[in-house]
Design a protein around this motif. Structure first.
Motif, mmCIF file in Angstrom:
data_model
loop_
_atom_site.group_PDB
_atom_site.id
_atom_site.type_symbol
_atom_site.label_atom_id
_atom_site.label_comp_id
_atom_site.label_asym_id
_atom_site.label_seq_id
_atom_site.Cartn_x
_atom_site.Cartn_y
_atom_site.Cartn_z
ATOM 1 N N TRP A 113 0.835 -1.196 0.000
ATOM 2 C CA TRP A 113 0.000 0.000 0.000
ATOM 3 C C TRP A 113 0.874 1.252 0.000
ATOM 4 N N GLU A 126 -4.224 -5.994 6.395
ATOM 5 C CA GLU A 126 -4.261 -6.441 5.002
ATOM 6 C C GLU A 126 -4.915 -7.819 4.896
ATOM 7 N N ALA A 130 -8.743 -8.692 3.347
ATOM 8 C CA ALA A 130 -8.803 -9.707 2.284
ATOM 9 C C ALA A 130 -9.744 -10.844 2.684
ATOM 10 N N ASP A 133 -13.017 -9.942 1.648
ATOM 11 C CA ASP A 133 -13.013 -9.505 0.246
ATOM 12 C C ASP A 133 -13.276 -8.009 0.084
ATOM 13 N N GLN A 135 -11.755 -4.355 -0.874
ATOM 14 C CA GLN A 135 -10.698 -3.802 -1.723
ATOM 15 C C GLN A 135 -10.338 -2.401 -1.238
ATOM 16 N N ARG A 136 -9.046 -2.126 -1.169
ATOM 17 C CA ARG A 136 -8.583 -0.775 -0.822
ATOM 18 C C ARG A 136 -8.779 0.121 -2.042
ATOM 19 N N PHE A 159 -11.879 1.134 2.277
ATOM 20 C CA PHE A 159 -12.103 -0.187 1.700
ATOM 21 C C PHE A 159 -13.560 -0.302 1.278
ATOM 22 N N ASN A 161 -16.465 -3.267 -0.545
ATOM 23 C CA ASN A 161 -16.680 -4.619 -1.065
ATOM 24 C C ASN A 161 -16.998 -4.547 -2.563
ATOM 25 N N MET A 162 -17.125 -5.700 -3.213
ATOM 26 C CA MET A 162 -17.326 -5.739 -4.665
ATOM 27 C C MET A 162 -18.615 -5.037 -5.088
ATOM 28 N N LEU A 165 -17.689 -1.449 -5.030
ATOM 29 C CA LEU A 165 -16.692 -1.122 -6.043
ATOM 30 C C LEU A 165 -17.343 -0.903 -7.403
#
Length: 186
Positions: A113, A126, A130, A133, A135-136, A159, A161-162, A165
């Motif tokens: 990072w 980290e 993960a 799940d 994402q940064r 962060f 999530n999908m 995102l």
């Protein structure tokens, strides 16, 4: 806080995640604050369906989004820090069917990072993010902290999530004066 608030109002922000908020500004029920008052969320636009607070974090559920604001002190013992991360990740996991956004001052260093070194807290965070799940979304090369004699780093992380995102429209570190050694992230 006042500079942060002025920037947020000027930009039309209706939800603000804060680490180490000025407690004098938390004056009404639009605020949700962590158990230790280290993190807060201000919601001025939407109905809060659910909220919760623990040490170092606070959560707000809106219609389709769950927001977490986090402050984890660099002075806390590693085992205390680790327990707070475990508790946070367990809470995040409960909400993964919605859009999840987690932002705050984690006080970590992680080479992947863009920190110069790794530390135990960073590796733990980290792995923890993960594991659920997340994402940064911090952009490469954008530092969020600068202090004379200490240097620059990225302790302030966001962060998503999908689900989130896919809907994220943008994220940036503002270059505006905040009267703090931390930058505002929008």
């Amino acid at each position: 806080m006042n500079a942060c608030w002025e920037i947020a109002v000027r930009r039309g922000c209706e939800i603000i995640l804060l680490s180490e908020p000025d407690r004098r500004t938390i004056v009404d029920d639009r605020w949700v604050v962590s158990a230790d008052s280290g993190a807060a969320i201000l919601v001025s636009c939407a109905a809060v369906h659910n909220k919760g607070a623990g040490p170092g974090n606070v959560r707000v559920e809106l219609a389709r989004v769950v927001l977490f604001s986090v402050y984890l002190s660099p002075n806390s013992d590693f085992l205390v820090y680790a327990r707070m991360i475990v508790d946070l990740v367990e809470e995040i996991a409960r909400w993964m069917s919605k859009i999840v956004v987690v932002g705050g001052d984690f006080n970590v260093k992680v080479r992947s990072w863009e920190s110069a070194i790794d530390d135990r807290r960073g590796r733990l965070l980290e792995d923890a993010m993960a594991s659920v799940d997340l994402q940064r979304v911090n952009r490469r090369g954008e530092m969020t902290f600068e202090r004379e004699g200490v240097g620059i780093s990225i302790p302030d992380l966001t962060f998503v999530n999908m689900r989130g995102l896919q809907r994220l429209l943008g994220w940036e570190v503002l270059g505006e004066e905040t009267l703090s050694d931390h930058s505002n992230n929008f």
